[in-house]
Design a protein around this motif. Structure first.
Motif, PDB file in Angstrom:
ATOM      1  N   LEU A 195       0.819  -1.210   0.000  1.00 26.93           N
ATOM      2  CA  LEU A 195       0.000   0.000   0.000  1.00 26.93           C
ATOM      3  C   LEU A 195       0.858   1.266   0.000  1.00 26.93           C
ATOM      4  CD1 LEU A 195      -2.709  -0.979   2.640  1.00 26.93           C
ATOM      5  CD2 LEU A 195      -3.008  -0.854   0.176  1.00 26.93           C
ATOM      6  N   GLY A 196       2.105   1.120   0.437  1.00 25.91           N
ATOM      7  CA  GLY A 196       2.985   2.282   0.469  1.00 25.91           C
ATOM      8  C   GLY A 196       2.746   3.215   1.650  1.00 25.91           C
ATOM      9  N   MET A 197       1.931   2.771   2.616  1.00 29.24           N
ATOM     10  CA  MET A 197       1.743   3.588   3.820  1.00 29.24           C
ATOM     11  C   MET A 197       2.972   3.436   4.712  1.00 29.24           C
ATOM     12  SD  MET A 197      -2.208   2.685   4.664  1.00 29.24           S
ATOM     13  CE  MET A 197      -2.328   3.650   6.174  1.00 29.24           C
ATOM     14  N   PRO A 198       3.215   4.417   5.611  1.00 31.45           N
ATOM     15  CA  PRO A 198       4.328   4.246   6.556  1.00 31.45           C
ATOM     16  C   PRO A 198       4.111   2.956   7.352  1.00 31.45           C
ATOM     17  CG  PRO A 198       3.443   6.481   6.669  1.00 31.45           C
ATOM     18  CD  PRO A 198       2.521   5.700   5.800  1.00 31.45           C
TER      19      PRO A 198
ATOM     20  N   SER B 183      14.217  -7.656   1.854  1.00 33.09           N
ATOM     21  CA  SER B 183      13.254  -8.134   0.864  1.00 33.09           C
ATOM     22  C   SER B 183      11.917  -7.419   0.960  1.00 33.09           C
ATOM     23  CB  SER B 183      13.080  -9.656   0.943  1.00 33.09           C
ATOM     24  OG  SER B 183      12.967 -10.084   2.264  1.00 33.09           O
ATOM     25  N   LEU B 184      11.568  -6.902   2.172  1.00 30.43           N
ATOM     26  CA  LEU B 184      10.283  -6.224   2.312  1.00 30.43           C
ATOM     27  C   LEU B 184      10.387  -4.727   2.007  1.00 30.43           C
ATOM     28  CD1 LEU B 184       8.908  -7.903   5.567  1.00 30.43           C
ATOM     29  CD2 LEU B 184       8.091  -8.265   3.237  1.00 30.43           C
ATOM     30  N   GLY B 185      11.573  -4.162   2.202  1.00 27.96           N
ATOM     31  CA  GLY B 185      11.772  -2.744   1.938  1.00 27.96           C
ATOM     32  C   GLY B 185      11.254  -1.828   3.033  1.00 27.96           C
ATOM     33  N   VAL B 186      10.854  -2.388   4.165  1.00 27.11           N
ATOM     34  CA  VAL B 186      10.431  -1.559   5.304  1.00 27.11           C
ATOM     35  C   VAL B 186      11.154  -2.058   6.557  1.00 27.11           C
ATOM     36  CG1 VAL B 186       8.126  -1.049   4.367  1.00 27.11           C
ATOM     37  CG2 VAL B 186       8.455  -3.047   5.832  1.00 27.11           C
ATOM     38  N   PRO B 187      11.257  -1.189   7.597  1.00 25.55           N
ATOM     39  CA  PRO B 187      11.985  -1.606   8.804  1.00 25.55           C
ATOM     40  C   PRO B 187      11.351  -2.840   9.460  1.00 25.55           C
ATOM     41  CG  PRO B 187      11.444   0.738   8.888  1.00 25.55           C
ATOM     42  CD  PRO B 187      10.752   0.179   7.700  1.00 25.55           C
ATOM     43  N   VAL B 188      12.204  -3.738   9.942  1.00 33.78           N
ATOM     44  CA  VAL B 188      11.743  -4.929  10.659  1.00 33.78           C
ATOM     45  C   VAL B 188      12.332  -4.887  12.056  1.00 33.78           C
ATOM     46  CG1 VAL B 188      11.833  -7.449  10.774  1.00 33.78           C
ATOM     47  CG2 VAL B 188      11.552  -6.324   8.559  1.00 33.78           C
ATOM     48  N   ILE B 189      11.486  -4.926  13.078  1.00 35.98           N
ATOM     49  CA  ILE B 189      11.938  -4.884  14.468  1.00 35.98           C
ATOM     50  C   ILE B 189      11.589  -6.203  15.142  1.00 35.98           C
ATOM     51  CG2 ILE B 189      11.806  -3.629  16.661  1.00 35.98           C
ATOM     52  CD1 ILE B 189      12.809  -1.867  14.448  1.00 35.98           C
TER      53      ILE B 189
ATOM     54  N   LYS C 193       9.543   7.402  13.414  1.00 40.27           N
ATOM     55  CA  LYS C 193      10.364   7.808  12.275  1.00 40.27           C
ATOM     56  C   LYS C 193       9.602   7.672  10.954  1.00 40.27           C
ATOM     57  CE  LYS C 193      14.523   6.072  10.715  1.00 40.27           C
ATOM     58  NZ  LYS C 193      15.592   5.109  11.050  1.00 40.27           N
ATOM     59  N   VAL C 194       8.994   6.510  10.738  1.00 42.10           N
ATOM     60  CA  VAL C 194       8.307   6.318   9.457  1.00 42.10           C
ATOM     61  C   VAL C 194       7.071   7.210   9.351  1.00 42.10           C
ATOM     62  CG1 VAL C 194       9.121   3.949   9.136  1.00 42.10           C
ATOM     63  CG2 VAL C 194       6.891   4.333  10.179  1.00 42.10           C
ATOM     64  N   THR C 195       6.448   7.507  10.513  1.00 38.03           N
ATOM     65  CA  THR C 195       5.275   8.383  10.491  1.00 38.03           C
ATOM     66  C   THR C 195       5.682   9.759   9.992  1.00 38.03           C
ATOM     67  OG1 THR C 195       4.506   7.190  12.431  1.00 38.03           O
ATOM     68  CG2 THR C 195       3.291   9.160  11.854  1.00 38.03           C
TER      69      THR C 195
ATOM     70  N   HIS D  30       5.066   6.619   0.998  1.00 41.06           N
ATOM     71  CA  HIS D  30       6.174   6.501   0.054  1.00 41.06           C
ATOM     72  C   HIS D  30       5.768   5.593  -1.091  1.00 41.06           C
ATOM     73  CE1 HIS D  30       6.798   2.525   1.799  1.00 41.06           C
ATOM     74  NE2 HIS D  30       6.586   3.109   2.964  1.00 41.06           N
ATOM     75  N   GLU D  31       6.615   5.556  -2.111  1.00 40.41           N
ATOM     76  CA  GLU D  31       6.392   4.610  -3.206  1.00 40.41           C
ATOM     77  C   GLU D  31       6.380   3.207  -2.618  1.00 40.41           C
ATOM     78  OE1 GLU D  31       6.081   4.583  -6.765  1.00 40.41           O
ATOM     79  OE2 GLU D  31       5.240   6.494  -6.070  1.00 40.41           O
ATOM     80  N   PRO D  32       5.417   2.378  -2.984  1.00 42.61           N
ATOM     81  CA  PRO D  32       5.405   1.014  -2.457  1.00 42.61           C
ATOM     82  C   PRO D  32       6.731   0.313  -2.726  1.00 42.61           C
ATOM     83  CG  PRO D  32       3.403   1.466  -3.692  1.00 42.61           C
ATOM     84  CD  PRO D  32       4.294   2.649  -3.877  1.00 42.61           C
TER      85      PRO D  32
END
Lengths: 616, 102
Positions: free
Chosen positions: A115-118, A144-150, A169-171, A176-178
């Motif tokens: 979806l490209g949401m934060p 592989s996911l392109g978003v932060p993993v905690i 931070k992401v908020t 962003h672009e998916p």
């Protein structure tokens, strides 16, 4: 800088540990309500960013995909897409994935991330992964996911600071672009989920031995049901035996407060309204709090351990006979304590028609409010003799009343599923979650919420109902020498009602007791006591003193008819009110009221005439 | 042998690894079909029947797939056509063919 607090939403598959993470991030400061127009629970709480800025955290129903297959999943999709009425679109999402089941959970995670949401991914339940010999590489997953993993262990509060910092931070960065392709179908997502999981798993051992071993016993077609019924026996034992001292204590407190009011305020209508209306009415419902807490303790523990899904599995076949599924089992079980939590628990039933049927039959389970009525009548009319080794006649009659309720419910479900709630054969597809040790904190929060909801209801609906009944019973005021009950509006109503219930063997006093018993069934006892001028406030004492008076006034067929009436009669306004709320309208509560009164009338009438014919 | 090796999941014994070759989605309720697909029960999945009931139709059925155990009914299992698979662990649909053809 003043702006509305940020809204953050938790999304993920069922059984990803979302609720535990939600509890860990918000603590007990949670608000539970319904989304407008649907009966899907909205759980929200406050979390705080490191900057001190507060944010609202919403726990969305567990979903497998944005293509919903239940009302819950539709809400999750609508909230995330910003289409849910009464809910701001979230500023950021936390996707919760179970580290032990990446292959499955990454399918929906990809759909959300695309979806490209934060978005931040919480790689949850790492402790269990480690126990199972699973070693993961979150960096590879992040790539592989392109978003932060905690990495998080919600139940140990591990990784929470890192998680909130990353969400903040992401908020700030905004949409962003998916990072993942948007137009792919589920099969393609499965293929890549598999690849991602493979890339993130450094080493793994063969699967869950403990889990399998437990299922071998607990789901065994012969042993499993035996264990389930043994457990249910303990639950019932606990609900009725352990709760007694607490219920007695609560009753004593209500009595003390009532005495104090009587001692300290001048006699008058206002004082009577407080003691006879508010304290007597609300008090008679609040005494069920210990039972409800104990019942929910067992239910929450069974849920938290993962056993509940197994109980549903074991009961599914039996429920299928009447057109229901295993999911209806828990709500019906709860209804033995009180139909109110039972009806609230129907929310876990995915099929709307299954759910409606379960709501409609829940009041037929013998709730604890019927016990005082049964106890008084049985003690007075059924001789305490033995009909076999260790089997007393009185206990047998009580059991028969319970069975009558269950059989009635099953027959009604059978008929409903073929008429009013007809529709697609109710199915049963359910993930059986892994076994887990329940966390005290999560169970405590759950208990607190259930108790609070129950008390709030007692404080609003039941309060208003008892005040109205008290007014009906107190006005107009009696002339000297005249009985207040006879003079009151309720007394007048009873005269009319007496004509209606005469054919089923009820006399006017019985008819009169039915009116206040609309608030709660057990009020019938105190009402009969009032009518027969037995001066006592305590229900147990009342029972003792009331017995001989009843025997003098009623015949055995009349007493049996009264018992049969209470097996079916929907004499509980709170249940009606809850049914209205849970079905979003008056249609179904009215159906419920009508069919139950008709059944009660037929059952009581049949009992009376058969008993009379048999010369009892 | 072909007829026997490709039959519905409903009639298979416990414990054998079975590969889903086709699912007759048309006979299933739309919501239930979606739920099954979401759980990875689709062509290509390899699963095992882990537990069954004892009464009529031996309902319900618990199958192992991936790291999950999923309960379903005989009515669903009848729509799922399976064939014997080498016992190399159960997994959801979406595996490339090379992974399990050995």
């Amino acid at each position: 800088m003043s702006r509305a607090p940020r809204t953050i939403a938790l999304v993920g598959n069922p059984n990803a540990g979302k609720s535990a993470l939600f509890n860990a991030l918000t603590g007990a400061r949670q608000k539970i309500a319904n989304y407008p127009g649907v009966t899907v629970e909205r759980k929200a709480g406050r979390m705080t960013f490191a900057s001190g800025e507060p944010a609202e955290l919403v726990d969305l129903p567990g979903s497998y995909s944005f293509e919903p297959s239940s009302p819950d999943e539709a809400v999750t999709r609508d909230v995330v897409m910003g289409r849910q009425e009464g809910q701001r679109r979230p500023d950021a999402l936390i996707v919760v994935v179970d580290a032990n089941n990446l292959e499955q959970h990454l399918v929906f995670a990809q759909e959300v991330i695309a979806l490209g949401m934060p978005t931040v991914v919480a790689l949850n339940m790492l402790d269990l992964a480690a126990r199972d010999g699973l070693v993961l590489d979150p960096k590879a997953l992040e790539e592989s996911l392109g978003v932060p993993v905690i990495e998080t262990v919600a139940v140990r509060r591990k990784g929470l600071t890192e998680l909130t910092a990353e969400v903040a931070k992401v908020t700030e960065q905004g949409a962003h672009e998916p990072t993942l392709p948007t137009h792919v179908d589920m099969v393609e997502r499965r293929v890549s989920a598999r690849a991602m999981a493979k890339g993130a798993i450094i080493s793994e051992t063969k699967q869950r031995r403990l889990h399998r071993g437990l299922d071998k016993v607990l789901l065994n077609p012969w042993v499993g049901p035996v264990i389930l019924f043994a457990l249910l026996f303990i639950v019932f034992q606990a609900v009725f035996a352990w709760a007694t001292p607490f219920a007695d204590a609560l009753e004593a407190v209500v009595g003390l407060v009532s005495d104090a009011v009587v001692a300290n305020f001048p006699a008058g209508l206002l004082r009577d309204a407080v003691t006879e209306g508010l304290l007597a009415g609300v008090g008679s419902v609040v005494v069920f709090l210990p039972q409800i807490i104990i019942l929910f303790f067992f239910i929450l523990v069974m849920e938290a351990t993962g056993y509940m899904a197994r109980a549903a599995y074991l009961m599914d076949r039996l429920m299928a006979f009447v057109g229901l599924s295993g999911r209806s089992f828990i709500p019906l079980l709860s209804s033995f304590a009180c139909a109110i939590p039972g009806i609230m628990a129907t929310r876990s039933i995915t099929d709307p028609k299954d759910r409606l049927t379960t709501i409609l039959i829940a009041p037929l389970m013998t709730c604890s409010a019927r016990l005082p009525v049964y106890a008084v009548i049985i003690a007075a009319f059924i001789p305490a003799r033995s009909v076999g080794p260790g089997i007393g006649l009185q206990g047998l009659v009580l059991l028969a009343l319970y069975v009558a309720g269950i059989v009635g419910a099953m027959l009604v479900a059978f008929v409903l599923r073929r008429s009013v709630t007809e529709g697609g054969v109710s199915g049963f597809i359910m993930e059986l979650p892994r076994y887990q040790v329940p966390r005290v904190r999560d169970v405590a929060i759950g208990l607190w919420q259930r108790g609070y909801i129950f008390l709030r209801r007692a404080g609003t609906i039941i309060f208003s109902v008892t005040i109205i009944l008290w007014l009906l019973l107190s006005f107009p005021q009696a002339e000297p020498g005249e009985n207040q009950v006879d003079a009151s509006i309720a007394g007048q109503l009873a005269n009319g009602l007496a004509v209606v219930v005469e054919p089923i063997g009820f006399n006017r006093d019985m008819a009169l007791s039915l009116i206040p018993a609309m608030a709660a069934r057990e009020v019938a006892v105190s009402s009969l006591a009032t009518t027969y001028a037995v001066a006592s406030d305590d229900e147990d004492e009342t029972a003792e003193a009331l017995g001989p008076r009843l025997v003098a006034d009623w015949t055995l067929p009349m007493a049996l008819s009264f018992l049969a009436w209470f097996v079916f009669a929907p004499q509980c306004l709170s249940t009606i009110a809850v049914a209205r709320r849970e079905t979003n309208g008056w249609k179904w509560p009215i159906v419920m009221l009508t069919y139950l009164f008709v059944l009660a009338y037929i059952a009581a009438g049949a009992t009376f005439w058969i008993a009379t014919a048999a010369g009892l | 042998m072909t007829a026997k090796s490709e039959m519905s999941l409903a009639d298979r014994p416990l414990g054998n690894a079975l590969r889903v070759v086709a699912v007759d989605w048309a006979v299933l309720d739309e919501g239930e079909a979606r739920r099954l697909r979401a759980l990875g029960i689709d062509s290509g999945a390899v699963l095992k029947i882990a537990h069954r009931g004892i009464f009529s139709g031996r309902d319900p059925i618990a199958v192992e797939i991936g790291r999950m155990t999923v309960a379903l009914r005989r009515a669903h299992a009848l729509a799922i056509k399976v064939e014997d698979a080498p016992d190399e662990g159960v997994h959801a649909a979406g595996h490339s063919a090379s992974e399990y053809v050995k």
